[in-house]
Write a protein that holds these residues in place. Structure first.
Motif, PDB file in Angstrom:
ATOM      1  N   THR A 225      50.822  17.484 -14.694  1.00  0.00           N
ATOM      2  CA  THR A 225      51.071  18.781 -14.064  1.00  0.00           C
ATOM      3  C   THR A 225      49.799  19.403 -13.501  1.00  0.00           C
ATOM      4  O   THR A 225      49.768  19.848 -12.353  1.00  0.00           O
ATOM      5  CB  THR A 225      51.728  19.743 -15.065  1.00  0.00           C
ATOM      6  OG1 THR A 225      52.965  19.178 -15.530  1.00  0.00           O
ATOM      7  CG2 THR A 225      52.016  21.093 -14.425  1.00  0.00           C
ATOM      8  N   GLN A 367      51.039  29.855 -10.889  1.00  0.00           N
ATOM      9  CA  GLN A 367      52.064  28.854 -10.575  1.00  0.00           C
ATOM     10  C   GLN A 367      51.946  27.642 -11.489  1.00  0.00           C
ATOM     11  O   GLN A 367      52.954  27.105 -11.958  1.00  0.00           O
ATOM     12  CB  GLN A 367      51.940  28.432  -9.107  1.00  0.00           C
ATOM     13  CG  GLN A 367      52.384  29.483  -8.112  1.00  0.00           C
ATOM     14  CD  GLN A 367      52.032  29.100  -6.682  1.00  0.00           C
ATOM     15  OE1 GLN A 367      51.020  28.438  -6.421  1.00  0.00           O
ATOM     16  NE2 GLN A 367      52.860  29.521  -5.740  1.00  0.00           N
ATOM     17  N   THR A 368      50.721  27.222 -11.758  1.00  0.00           N
ATOM     18  CA  THR A 368      50.519  26.079 -12.650  1.00  0.00           C
ATOM     19  C   THR A 368      51.019  26.391 -14.049  1.00  0.00           C
ATOM     20  O   THR A 368      51.691  25.568 -14.686  1.00  0.00           O
ATOM     21  CB  THR A 368      49.034  25.691 -12.693  1.00  0.00           C
ATOM     22  OG1 THR A 368      48.602  25.342 -11.378  1.00  0.00           O
ATOM     23  CG2 THR A 368      48.806  24.511 -13.619  1.00  0.00           C
ATOM     24  N   ARG A 371      54.732  26.169 -14.230  1.00  0.00           N
ATOM     25  CA  ARG A 371      55.182  24.777 -14.292  1.00  0.00           C
ATOM     26  C   ARG A 371      54.980  24.192 -15.689  1.00  0.00           C
ATOM     27  O   ARG A 371      55.764  23.371 -16.157  1.00  0.00           O
ATOM     28  CB  ARG A 371      54.426  23.944 -13.259  1.00  0.00           C
ATOM     29  CG  ARG A 371      54.673  24.367 -11.813  1.00  0.00           C
ATOM     30  CD  ARG A 371      53.742  23.643 -10.844  1.00  0.00           C
ATOM     31  NE  ARG A 371      54.164  22.266 -10.654  1.00  0.00           N
ATOM     32  CZ  ARG A 371      53.348  21.225 -10.670  1.00  0.00           C
ATOM     33  NH1 ARG A 371      52.050  21.398 -10.890  1.00  0.00           N
ATOM     34  NH2 ARG A 371      53.809  20.012 -10.467  1.00  0.00           N
ATOM     35  N   TYR A 381      57.422  17.905 -14.998  1.00  0.00           N
ATOM     36  CA  TYR A 381      58.036  18.938 -14.164  1.00  0.00           C
ATOM     37  C   TYR A 381      57.454  18.862 -12.768  1.00  0.00           C
ATOM     38  O   TYR A 381      56.272  19.110 -12.547  1.00  0.00           O
ATOM     39  CB  TYR A 381      57.788  20.310 -14.771  1.00  0.00           C
ATOM     40  CG  TYR A 381      58.378  21.453 -13.958  1.00  0.00           C
ATOM     41  CD1 TYR A 381      59.733  21.504 -13.699  1.00  0.00           C
ATOM     42  CD2 TYR A 381      57.573  22.462 -13.467  1.00  0.00           C
ATOM     43  CE1 TYR A 381      60.285  22.535 -12.964  1.00  0.00           C
ATOM     44  CE2 TYR A 381      58.097  23.504 -12.742  1.00  0.00           C
ATOM     45  CZ  TYR A 381      59.455  23.534 -12.497  1.00  0.00           C
ATOM     46  OH  TYR A 381      59.991  24.557 -11.754  1.00  0.00           O
TER      47      TYR A 381
END
Length: 382
Positions: A225, A367-368, A371, A381
């Motif tokens: 990720t 955003q990371t 996720r 993901y």
């Protein structure tokens, strides 16, 4: 504490009718928190005992009940509860107070059709996530983490997560503020890890906080990720040890991984069932290799330990854009950079088009972290 058993489980435990207590009264808080409904099912051709807390529906799994386990079942159940709650990061004092409040374990028949229906739903959830069962271990560590985060419905009432309800109920049991349950009930050890790509001249790294109870399967998902790898290829972890052969932590969802493993030269374990604490309590560095063709080696270093009140991965910071997938390893990456940097190269335009489909997507820290919320139960993901 009362274990309210199906007939199949009572027969397996060889508990006599005269030894059973009344099941009444364990469907309302606080006694409901001291009650567990339990069933015996077969998964992977082995007998598995599944417990569901009456109040919270929190699931616990005891695998492959052996004769020694059956003869000591009270202690096995208590330890299974203790292990599951520890994995959630619940404070040791809260766990021990809960077990003490429950008192000696007693057994009864199931209480009602409603509770049996809820138990059956839990059994189905466990069966659906059976890949998280360690076939060779009695007390399971990881399946509760997954299934307790599956939403449960209770008639017309709002849905809830068993894990959250267990934390809130333990807070209520101890007279604590439910609105601050996480802060008062949880004490989670996080590892601050620096994950650096081993590429000379290219400082590409990510820094994350990860619960020490997470498995190396979780860590694989995290690395995929935060580097935005696409999980196209095989991977493995390696721990170099001074006085012993290397420890190889392998992916266990690839059928050929174990078949072609050199057991004589390495100690082999499966990543789903090895926690970060198991390894980083003894070693400060671990190697992660992704894509055995391009051979992207990541050096994972434990920088420090941090206490927190949330069982959640946190991306802190990073540097550098990772190489494109299938670029051809370190040599291919350097060629890729050379061609992109030379507008006169005949391959320049084609490389720009190819790079657009292969290189890392850039996400904000927020955003990371969004996720990363899924890595506890997903392979990866996207």
């Amino acid at each position: 504490m009362i274990i309210q058993c199906t007939k199949a489980l009572l027969d397996k435990l060889e508990i006599q009718q005269s030894d059973l207590v009344s099941p009444e009264g364990y469907e309302q808080f606080p006694k409901s928190l001291m009650g567990w409904h339990a069933n015996l099912v077969t998964i992977y051709r082995r007998k598995v005992m599944i417990l569901m807390n009456n109040e919270t529906r929190y699931p616990i799994v005891i695998n492959r009940l052996l004769k020694k386990d059956l003869s000591n079942i009270n202690a096995v159940i208590q330890e299974a509860i203790r292990v599951a709650l520890r994995m959630e990061g619940i404070k040791e004092a809260i766990i021990e107070d809960y077990l003490a409040s429950g008192g000696d374990i007693t057994f009864s028949k199931t209480a009602s059709r409603s509770m049996v229906a809820k138990l059956n739903n839990t059994v189905r959830d466990i069966e659906a996530m059976s890949e998280y069962l360690d076939k060779d271990t009695t007390i399971q560590r990881y399946i509760s983490l997954v299934v307790s985060r599956m939403i449960q419905l209770d008639g017309p009432k709002k849905g809830f997560y068993p894990r959250n309800k267990m934390i809130e109920s333990l807070a209520m049991l101890n007279g604590l503020n439910v609105n601050q349950a996480a802060e008062q009930v949880l004490d989670i050890e996080l590892y601050q890890l620096n994950i650096q790509l081993d590429l000379e001249g290219h400082p590409i790294w990510r820094r994350v906080l990860v619960p020490s109870s997470f498995s190396f399967r979780h860590l694989h998902n995290i690395i995929q990720t935060v580097f935005d790898w696409q999980n196209y290829h095989l991977h493995e972890f390696t721990v170099k040890r001074t006085n012993n052969k290397p420890l190889k932590i392998v992916m266990d969802d690839d059928p050929e991984t174990l078949e072609f493993t050199a057991f004589d030269n390495e100690e082999i374990v499966q990543e789903r069932f090895v926690s970060l604490r198991d390894v980083f309590s003894k070693h400060s560095d671990v190697l992660y290799q992704y894509d055995f063709g391009d051979s992207w080696t990541h050096i994972i270093t434990l920088e420090k330990k941090v206490q927190a009140h949330s069982l959640q991965v946190v991306f802190l910071e990073g540097n550098g854009e990772r190489p494109p997938e299938d670029v051809g390893g370190e040599y291919g990456f350097n060629e890729y950079l050379r061609i992109l940097g030379d507008a006169t190269d005949p391959e320049h335009e084609d490389m720009k088009i190819w790079a657009a489909s292969q290189k890392e997507r850039i996400f904000t820290v927020e955003q990371t972290n969004q996720r990363l919320k899924n890595v506890i139960y997903n392979y990866y993901y996207i």
